[in-house]
Design a protein around this motif. Structure first.
Motif, PDB file in Angstrom:
ATOM      1  N   HIS A  74       0.234   6.114   0.601  1.00 27.20           N
ATOM      2  CA  HIS A  74       1.665   6.088   0.311  1.00 27.20           C
ATOM      3  C   HIS A  74       2.334   4.976   1.101  1.00 27.20           C
ATOM      4  N   ALA A  75       3.167   4.200   0.418  1.00 25.93           N
ATOM      5  CA  ALA A  75       3.992   3.183   1.065  1.00 25.93           C
ATOM      6  C   ALA A  75       5.452   3.524   0.812  1.00 25.93           C
ATOM      7  N   THR A  76       6.288   3.249   1.774  1.00 23.35           N
ATOM      8  CA  THR A  76       7.695   3.619   1.616  1.00 23.35           C
ATOM      9  C   THR A  76       8.425   2.701   0.643  1.00 23.35           C
ATOM     10  N   ASP A  77       8.029   1.424   0.613  1.00 25.61           N
ATOM     11  CA  ASP A  77       8.703   0.467  -0.257  1.00 25.61           C
ATOM     12  C   ASP A  77       7.776  -0.734  -0.483  1.00 25.61           C
ATOM     13  N   TYR A  78       8.291  -1.764  -1.172  1.00 28.03           N
ATOM     14  CA  TYR A  78       7.474  -2.928  -1.504  1.00 28.03           C
ATOM     15  C   TYR A  78       6.946  -3.620  -0.253  1.00 28.03           C
ATOM     16  N   GLU A  79       7.802  -3.792   0.744  1.00 25.73           N
ATOM     17  CA  GLU A  79       7.381  -4.475   1.968  1.00 25.73           C
ATOM     18  C   GLU A  79       6.263  -3.718   2.673  1.00 25.73           C
ATOM     19  N   ASP A  80       6.384  -2.400   2.722  1.00 25.90           N
ATOM     20  CA  ASP A  80       5.354  -1.584   3.360  1.00 25.90           C
ATOM     21  C   ASP A  80       4.051  -1.653   2.574  1.00 25.90           C
ATOM     22  N   GLY A 109       7.616   0.526  -7.800  1.00 26.02           N
ATOM     23  CA  GLY A 109       8.707   0.656  -8.758  1.00 26.02           C
ATOM     24  C   GLY A 109       8.511   1.777  -9.754  1.00 26.02           C
ATOM     25  N   GLU A 110       9.630   2.314 -10.223  1.00 29.47           N
ATOM     26  CA  GLU A 110       9.600   3.460 -11.129  1.00 29.47           C
ATOM     27  C   GLU A 110       8.965   3.139 -12.473  1.00 29.47           C
ATOM     28  N   LYS A 111       9.005   1.871 -12.904  1.00 30.85           N
ATOM     29  CA  LYS A 111       8.406   1.513 -14.186  1.00 30.85           C
ATOM     30  C   LYS A 111       6.898   1.682 -14.189  1.00 30.85           C
ATOM     31  N   LYS A 112       6.295   1.754 -13.014  1.00 30.65           N
ATOM     32  CA  LYS A 112       4.833   1.912 -12.916  1.00 30.65           C
ATOM     33  C   LYS A 112       4.412   3.372 -12.750  1.00 30.65           C
ATOM     34  N   VAL A 118      -8.989   2.045  -3.573  1.00 31.38           N
ATOM     35  CA  VAL A 118      -7.818   2.343  -2.754  1.00 31.38           C
ATOM     36  C   VAL A 118      -6.582   1.977  -3.563  1.00 31.38           C
ATOM     37  N   VAL A 119      -5.665   2.903  -3.683  1.00 26.87           N
ATOM     38  CA  VAL A 119      -4.391   2.668  -4.353  1.00 26.87           C
ATOM     39  C   VAL A 119      -3.293   2.694  -3.299  1.00 26.87           C
ATOM     40  N   ILE A 120      -2.516   1.624  -3.214  1.00 27.35           N
ATOM     41  CA  ILE A 120      -1.353   1.594  -2.327  1.00 27.35           C
ATOM     42  C   ILE A 120      -0.119   1.514  -3.210  1.00 27.35           C
ATOM     43  N   ALA A 121       0.723   2.516  -3.143  1.00 27.31           N
ATOM     44  CA  ALA A 121       1.878   2.590  -4.040  1.00 27.31           C
ATOM     45  C   ALA A 121       3.083   3.138  -3.290  1.00 27.31           C
ATOM     46  N   ASP A 122       4.261   2.715  -3.730  1.00 28.09           N
ATOM     47  CA  ASP A 122       5.484   3.157  -3.060  1.00 28.09           C
ATOM     48  C   ASP A 122       6.009   4.462  -3.655  1.00 28.09           C
ATOM     49  N   ASP A 123       7.098   4.952  -3.086  1.00 25.44           N
ATOM     50  CA  ASP A 123       7.674   6.232  -3.500  1.00 25.44           C
ATOM     51  C   ASP A 123       7.911   6.301  -5.000  1.00 25.44           C
ATOM     52  N   GLU A 124       8.528   5.257  -5.541  1.00 25.00           N
ATOM     53  CA  GLU A 124       8.886   5.286  -6.954  1.00 25.00           C
ATOM     54  C   GLU A 124       7.650   5.278  -7.855  1.00 25.00           C
ATOM     55  N   ALA A 125       6.661   4.495  -7.501  1.00 29.39           N
ATOM     56  CA  ALA A 125       5.445   4.443  -8.311  1.00 29.39           C
ATOM     57  C   ALA A 125       4.644   5.733  -8.249  1.00 29.39           C
ATOM     58  N   LEU A 126       4.819   6.487  -7.151  1.00 28.91           N
ATOM     59  CA  LEU A 126       4.093   7.771  -6.996  1.00 28.91           C
ATOM     60  C   LEU A 126       4.930   8.966  -7.408  1.00 28.91           C
ATOM     61  N   ALA A 127       6.068   8.723  -8.042  1.00 28.50           N
ATOM     62  CA  ALA A 127       7.010   9.814  -8.350  1.00 28.50           C
ATOM     63  C   ALA A 127       6.378  10.921  -9.192  1.00 28.50           C
TER      64      ALA A 127
END
Length: 246
Positions: free
Chosen positions: A5-11, A199-202, A230-239
């Motif tokens: 889990h990543a918090t955002d794009y930068e993370d 992003g939410e589109k993903k 390994v999948v690294i994805a942010d909050d929106e992509a893991l919604a």
């Protein structure tokens, strides 16, 4: 699959750069499979920063890119060869003679694809393959289909992919309609696969990749069969995955 889990794009970008840097450090002559598009730009910036700080050496690395637009030369600003030079290769000490991208200027699709498969195979396939994922679940330019692709091939891009990529062109009419891409089988030969998504589109594509049925209607779903993803994805992509990750 290991999902980070990543918090955002930068993370997400920072975590991905750290993982790739570890691969290069542990095996200086490693083979990297690389991707283009907006998703990995932050990761490449992170790798450049590590090189500039003296923490990373690319002098023995070789790389093989996933794909290239058919009909574009490597000096075209919209080509993926140009993208890689601009975002990574021009800023680190990698030997460009060991960086490979499908030849978009070669219109002989059969010969061009066979030659690229030969190059990737002779290198022993990537130690680490970096991937993004399309809104429709494509990896590389392997679009939803009724079968999983094998080797490098020429594909007709879907309207959704053309629309998604049009943000990088002046006009949607300028987006090439075909591309050369590694096949899903070739991607699966990599020893480790790293998938980035933000992003939410993903969100739907990420859910289907990780937890949906393994079907060519979502090409990324085949990664469930790989032993080291390994999948690294942010909050929106893991919604849509939160209940599965709890």
């Amino acid at each position: 699959m290991k999902i980070i889990h990543a918090t955002d794009y930068e993370d997400m970008s920072r975590k991905a750069a750290n993982l790739i840097a570890a691969q290069v450090t542990l095996k200086p002559n490693c083979v990297l499979g690389l991707a283009t598009g907006s998703t990995p730009i932050g990761t490449y910036k992170g790798l450049v920063a590590k090189y500039e700080a003296g923490d990373l050496d690319f002098s023995e690395v070789s790389s093989y890119n996933l794909d290239e637009y058919r009909g574009l030369t490597g000096d075209d600003p919209q080509s993926y060869r140009y993208f890689m030079n601009d975002n990574l290769f021009d800023h680190v000490n990698i030997d460009k003679s060991r960086t490979f991208v499908p030849d978009g200027s070669n219109m002989d699709a059969e010969a061009n694809c066979a030659a690229y498969d030969g190059l990737v195979g002779a290198a022993g396939y990537p130690d680490l393959q970096l991937l993004g994922i399309g809104n429709n679940g494509h990896i590389g330019f392997n679009e939803p289909d009724d079968h999983f692709s094998c080797g490098t091939h020429c594909v007709d891009l879907t309207e959704s992919t053309i629309e998604a990529n049009s943000r990088l062109f002046d006009r949607i009419e300028d987006v090439p309609r075909q591309a050369y891409t590694m096949g899903t089988q070739t991607i699966m030969f990599a020893r480790q696969i790293l998938v980035l998504a933000n992003g939410e589109k993903k969100a739907q594509a990420v859910h289907d990749m990780c937890f949906g049925p393994i079907a060519p209607s979502c090409p990324a779903s085949i990664l469930q069969l790989h032993p080291n993803v390994v999948v690294i994805a942010d909050d929106e992509a893991l919604a849509l995955c939160k209940d599965k990750l709890a």
